[in-house]
Design an enzyme around this catalytic site. Structure first.
Site, PDB file in Angstrom:
ATOM      1  N   LYS A 109     -11.272  12.425  15.511  1.00 55.28           N
ATOM      2  CA  LYS A 109      -9.921  11.887  15.781  1.00 55.28           C
ATOM      3  C   LYS A 109      -9.005  13.024  16.205  1.00 55.28           C
ATOM      4  O   LYS A 109      -8.257  12.906  17.183  1.00 55.28           O
ATOM      5  CB  LYS A 109      -9.347  11.222  14.521  1.00 55.28           C
ATOM      6  CG  LYS A 109      -9.962   9.870  14.163  1.00 55.28           C
ATOM      7  CD  LYS A 109      -9.376   9.391  12.827  1.00 55.28           C
ATOM      8  CE  LYS A 109     -10.305   8.406  12.142  1.00 55.28           C
ATOM      9  NZ  LYS A 109      -9.956   8.171  10.734  1.00 55.28           N
ATOM     10  N   GLY A 111      -3.788  10.617   1.575  1.00 52.58           N
ATOM     11  CA  GLY A 111      -4.297  10.183   2.883  1.00 52.58           C
ATOM     12  C   GLY A 111      -5.355   9.110   2.784  1.00 52.58           C
ATOM     13  O   GLY A 111      -5.678   8.442   3.765  1.00 52.58           O
ATOM     14  N   GLN A 159      -6.446  18.465   3.141  1.00 50.61           N
ATOM     15  CA  GLN A 159      -5.744  17.191   3.165  1.00 50.61           C
ATOM     16  C   GLN A 159      -5.555  16.565   1.780  1.00 50.61           C
ATOM     17  O   GLN A 159      -6.456  16.547   0.944  1.00 50.61           O
ATOM     18  CB  GLN A 159      -6.472  16.216   4.112  1.00 50.61           C
ATOM     19  CG  GLN A 159      -6.421  16.693   5.552  1.00 50.61           C
ATOM     20  CD  GLN A 159      -7.053  15.763   6.569  1.00 50.61           C
ATOM     21  OE1 GLN A 159      -7.739  16.225   7.460  1.00 50.61           O
ATOM     22  NE2 GLN A 159      -6.834  14.468   6.460  1.00 50.61           N
ATOM     23  N   HIS A 182      -0.447  17.225   3.906  1.00 50.53           N
ATOM     24  CA  HIS A 182      -1.621  17.894   4.466  1.00 50.53           C
ATOM     25  C   HIS A 182      -1.211  19.289   4.946  1.00 50.53           C
ATOM     26  O   HIS A 182      -0.109  19.465   5.481  1.00 50.53           O
ATOM     27  CB  HIS A 182      -2.148  17.138   5.691  1.00 50.53           C
ATOM     28  CG  HIS A 182      -2.715  15.774   5.401  1.00 50.53           C
ATOM     29  ND1 HIS A 182      -3.036  15.325   4.134  1.00 50.53           N
ATOM     30  CD2 HIS A 182      -3.045  14.760   6.254  1.00 50.53           C
ATOM     31  CE1 HIS A 182      -3.536  14.089   4.224  1.00 50.53           C
ATOM     32  NE2 HIS A 182      -3.541  13.727   5.495  1.00 50.53           N
ATOM     33  N   CYS A 208      -2.872  11.067  10.797  1.00 48.39           N
ATOM     34  CA  CYS A 208      -1.844  11.915  10.151  1.00 48.39           C
ATOM     35  C   CYS A 208      -2.021  13.407  10.436  1.00 48.39           C
ATOM     36  O   CYS A 208      -1.042  14.110  10.713  1.00 48.39           O
ATOM     37  CB  CYS A 208      -1.837  11.655   8.646  1.00 48.39           C
ATOM     38  SG  CYS A 208      -3.463  11.468   7.918  1.00 48.39           S
ATOM     39  N   ARG A 231     -10.894  17.550   2.243  1.00 48.64           N
ATOM     40  CA  ARG A 231     -10.048  16.894   1.235  1.00 48.64           C
ATOM     41  C   ARG A 231      -9.882  17.810   0.036  1.00 48.64           C
ATOM     42  O   ARG A 231     -10.875  18.369  -0.458  1.00 48.64           O
ATOM     43  CB  ARG A 231     -10.718  15.585   0.796  1.00 48.64           C
ATOM     44  CG  ARG A 231      -9.862  14.744  -0.123  1.00 48.64           C
ATOM     45  CD  ARG A 231      -8.738  14.060   0.615  1.00 48.64           C
ATOM     46  NE  ARG A 231      -9.228  13.115   1.601  1.00 48.64           N
ATOM     47  CZ  ARG A 231      -8.453  12.563   2.549  1.00 48.64           C
ATOM     48  NH1 ARG A 231      -7.176  12.866   2.645  1.00 48.64           N
ATOM     49  NH2 ARG A 231      -8.968  11.710   3.409  1.00 48.64           N
ATOM     50  N   GLY A 248       0.819  -1.219   0.000  1.00 50.40           N
ATOM     51  CA  GLY A 248       0.000   0.000   0.000  1.00 50.40           C
ATOM     52  C   GLY A 248       0.850   1.265   0.000  1.00 50.40           C
ATOM     53  O   GLY A 248       2.089   1.203   0.018  1.00 50.40           O
ATOM     54  N   LEU A 249       0.168   2.422   0.001  1.00 48.98           N
ATOM     55  CA  LEU A 249       0.886   3.710  -0.026  1.00 48.98           C
ATOM     56  C   LEU A 249       1.749   3.885   1.218  1.00 48.98           C
ATOM     57  O   LEU A 249       2.917   4.238   1.127  1.00 48.98           O
ATOM     58  CB  LEU A 249      -0.117   4.872  -0.094  1.00 48.98           C
ATOM     59  CG  LEU A 249      -0.640   5.300  -1.452  1.00 48.98           C
ATOM     60  CD1 LEU A 249      -1.467   6.575  -1.303  1.00 48.98           C
ATOM     61  CD2 LEU A 249       0.498   5.534  -2.433  1.00 48.98           C
TER      62      LEU A 249
HETATM   63  N1  LIG Z   1      -2.395   7.318   3.710  1.00 47.03           N
HETATM   64  C1  LIG Z   1      -2.149   7.986   4.838  1.00 47.03           C
HETATM   65  O1  LIG Z   1      -1.743   9.164   4.852  1.00 47.03           O
HETATM   66  C2  LIG Z   1      -2.314   7.315   6.142  1.00 47.03           C
HETATM   67  C3  LIG Z   1      -1.843   7.968   7.265  1.00 47.03           C
HETATM   68  C4  LIG Z   1      -1.969   7.350   8.489  1.00 47.03           C
HETATM   69  C5  LIG Z   1      -2.560   6.128   8.553  1.00 47.03           C
HETATM   70  N2  LIG Z   1      -3.023   5.486   7.450  1.00 47.03           N
HETATM   71  C6  LIG Z   1      -3.623   4.175   7.617  1.00 47.03           C
HETATM   72  O2  LIG Z   1      -2.776   3.179   7.064  1.00 47.03           O
HETATM   73  C7  LIG Z   1      -3.560   2.118   6.533  1.00 47.03           C
HETATM   74  C8  LIG Z   1      -3.180   1.875   5.071  1.00 47.03           C
HETATM   75  O3  LIG Z   1      -3.343   3.078   4.336  1.00 47.03           O
HETATM   76  P1  LIG Z   1      -2.798   3.201   2.825  1.00 47.03           P
HETATM   77  O4  LIG Z   1      -3.043   4.619   2.473  1.00 47.03           O
HETATM   78  O5  LIG Z   1      -1.438   2.621   2.686  1.00 47.03           O
HETATM   79  O6  LIG Z   1      -3.850   2.242   2.050  1.00 47.03           O
HETATM   80  P2  LIG Z   1      -3.656   1.426   0.692  1.00 47.03           P
HETATM   81  O7  LIG Z   1      -2.721   2.130  -0.211  1.00 47.03           O
HETATM   82  O8  LIG Z   1      -5.023   1.126   0.228  1.00 47.03           O
HETATM   83  O9  LIG Z   1      -2.934   0.023   1.153  1.00 47.03           O
HETATM   84  C9  LIG Z   1      -3.580  -0.958   1.958  1.00 47.03           C
HETATM   85  C10 LIG Z   1      -2.602  -2.091   2.249  1.00 47.03           C
HETATM   86  O10 LIG Z   1      -3.212  -3.034   3.133  1.00 47.03           O
HETATM   87  C11 LIG Z   1      -3.142  -4.346   2.577  1.00 47.03           C
HETATM   88  N3  LIG Z   1      -4.256  -5.160   3.023  1.00 47.03           N
HETATM   89  C12 LIG Z   1      -5.572  -4.962   2.797  1.00 47.03           C
HETATM   90  N4  LIG Z   1      -6.306  -5.946   3.379  1.00 47.03           N
HETATM   91  C13 LIG Z   1      -5.423  -6.775   3.989  1.00 47.03           C
HETATM   92  C14 LIG Z   1      -5.553  -7.987   4.742  1.00 47.03           C
HETATM   93  N5  LIG Z   1      -6.750  -8.512   5.012  1.00 47.03           N
HETATM   94  N6  LIG Z   1      -4.422  -8.582   5.205  1.00 47.03           N
HETATM   95  C15 LIG Z   1      -3.200  -8.057   4.946  1.00 47.03           C
HETATM   96  N7  LIG Z   1      -3.018  -6.922   4.231  1.00 47.03           N
HETATM   97  C16 LIG Z   1      -4.113  -6.291   3.756  1.00 47.03           C
HETATM   98  C17 LIG Z   1      -3.164  -4.091   1.077  1.00 47.03           C
HETATM   99  O11 LIG Z   1      -2.688  -5.227   0.377  1.00 47.03           O
HETATM  100  P3  LIG Z   1      -3.099  -5.499  -1.182  1.00 47.03           P
HETATM  101  O12 LIG Z   1      -2.195  -4.636  -2.021  1.00 47.03           O
HETATM  102  O13 LIG Z   1      -2.803  -6.956  -1.338  1.00 47.03           O
HETATM  103  O14 LIG Z   1      -4.545  -5.143  -1.313  1.00 47.03           O
HETATM  104  C18 LIG Z   1      -2.194  -2.892   1.004  1.00 47.03           C
HETATM  105  O15 LIG Z   1      -0.864  -3.343   1.163  1.00 47.03           O
HETATM  106  C19 LIG Z   1      -5.022   2.530   6.783  1.00 47.03           C
HETATM  107  O16 LIG Z   1      -5.430   1.944   7.994  1.00 47.03           O
HETATM  108  C20 LIG Z   1      -4.948   4.010   6.901  1.00 47.03           C
HETATM  109  O17 LIG Z   1      -5.995   4.519   7.663  1.00 47.03           O
HETATM  110  C21 LIG Z   1      -2.900   6.061   6.229  1.00 47.03           C
END
Ligand SMILES: NC(=O)c1ccc[n+]([C@@H]2O[C@H](COP(=O)([O-])OP(=O)(O)OC[C@H]3O[C@@H](n4cnc5c(N)ncnc54)[C@H](OP(=O)(O)O)[C@@H]3O)[C@@H](O)[C@H]2O)c1
Length: 335
Positions: A205, A157, A153, A234, A126, A227, A10-11
């Site tokens: 939050k 995110g 934001q 952000h 974040c 957003r 993921g990101l």
């Molecule tokens: N983006 C931000 O700025 C930010 C900041 C703080 C916190 N977060 C938190 O971080 C988390 C991920 O965010 P992201 O932006 O990286 O999302 P994302 O790009 O959609 O990535 C999600 C990741 O989770 C994996 N995943 C999904 N379901 C899973 C499962 N059942 N078992 C194991 N892995 C699984 C996905 O794998 P696949 O590729 O195989 O689907 C991918 O690697 C969220 O909880 C989000 O709230 C994000």
């Protein structure tokens, strides 16, 4: 140290791998984990290839620490299984943040609350992280009474699919949407779902997490989270009312001398923080410092940071670094 990254495709997970490598975290073995659709995929880390495995396989390999960024439901289900196996989990989702038995940590503010018994540690939201980094030195000097924050934001995110939505719209491609409306050339005053009091979950939050991290329930926070079609970071317009009066030049000095903060505040030369400049940096950038002339002891400022770095990956890796430096990994009761 054996390190599992859950959500490695993921990101945030991708950024975590980058930050672990850049900061030379002592990774002896990397265990990338993602959903079933990604198992077997190859991930490159420091020039070596690692295959994505399932959470079950990752636990069997007994990592010392697991950095989670795979969504709230995955964390709720899987983090306790890692913790029971003695693995320290640092979780990026909102699953554990307000659990009174779990620590919510921004190292510049409250790393000292961590002990070896903390097996699931929550990384804050974040928008909250970048705000509390700037609030902490000011609270220590002038005591904050109330904060009014409005956020601007980045689509990063929301994850990979949101970035795709923005670029599809920009290219005129009719693809899947993660936002309820068009995001390109638009502003959406909703982040996460609405709660009963009319605020969104993201706003709640910021309100609740700020009090928990700062360890002070008396700080009043009100938030509007928005957003915008931006990458890179952000931005936040923050109005802070203090109990005591302040001197603006002292505020600049306090912020400049605080870890993790860069003051960019030279309006004569049109210098102020912007997401394009904060992109891929670890610091929190603060500028547009000025008195709120409508109210005593009140400051206006503008805070920008890369939500994928300090807002997520960097903060999580800094927590791991603190635990490693204090020898708090693998020592806890469940280990
Ligand atoms: N983006 C931000 O700025 C930010 C900041 C703080 C916190 N977060 C938190 O971080 C988390 C991920 O965010 P992201 O932006 O990286 O999302 P994302 O790009 O959609 O990535 C999600 C990741 O989770 C994996 N995943 C999904 N379901 C899973 C499962 N059942 N078992 C194991 N892995 C699984 C996905 O794998 P696949 O590729 O195989 O689907 C991918 O690697 C969220 O909880 C989000 O709230 C994000």
């Amino acid at each position: 140290m054996k390190v599992a990254v859950v959500g490695a495709t993921g990101l945030v997970g991708t950024k975590m791998l980058q930050v672990l490598a850049e900061r030379n975290f002592p990774v002896t073995e990397l265990i990338p984990v993602a959903s079933s659709k990604s198992i077997g995929k190859e991930i490159t880390f420091k020039g070596r290839q690692f295959k994505v495995v399932s959470v079950e396989d990752a636990i069997k390999q007994k990592p010392d620490v697991a950095l989670f960024s795979a969504g709230g439901s995955t964390s709720l289900e899987q983090a306790p299984l890692f913790a029971e196996a003695g693995i320290t989990v640092i979780d990026n989702s909102s699953a554990w943040r307000m659990d009174p038995t779990k620590k919510l940590v921004v190292p510049e503010v409250n790393a000292d609350v961590l002990t070896a018994d903390d097996k699931i540690i929550a990384n804050p939201n974040c928008s909250t992280i970048q705000m509390v980094v700037a609030l902490k030195p000011l609270h220590d000097h002038y005591k904050i009474k109330r904060v009014v924050v409005s956020t601007y934001q980045s689509v990063t995110g929301t994850g990979v699919k949101a970035v795709d939505q923005l670029f599809n719209e920009r290219k005129g491609i009719d693809g899947p949407k993660v936002y309820p409306y068009t995001i390109d050339l638009n502003v959406i005053p909703q982040i996460d779902v609405f709660t009963e009091n009319g605020y969104t979950k993201e706003e709640m939050k910021m309100i609740l997490e700020t009090k928990k991290i700062m360890g002070d329930d008396s700080i009043k926070v009100t938030a509007t989270t928005v957003r915008i079609p931006v990458m890179g970071g952000h931005s936040e317009s923050v109005n802070i009312e203090f109990l005591h009066d302040f001197d603006l030049s002292e505020v600049r000095t306090l912020l400049s001398n605080s870890p993790g903060i860069v003051v960019v505040d030279d309006t004569a030369n049109l210098k102020y923080p912007m997401p394009l400049d904060a992109h891929d940096k670890d610091e929190v950038f603060v500028g547009r410092l000025r008195r709120d002339e409508t109210q005593d002891n009140t400051l206006n400022c503008w805070i920008v940071s890369d939500n994928l770095r300090k807002g997520a990956a960097t903060n999580a890796v800094q927590i791991a670094e603190y635990l490693a430096a204090k020898n708090l990994i693998g020592q806890g009761i469940e280990a």
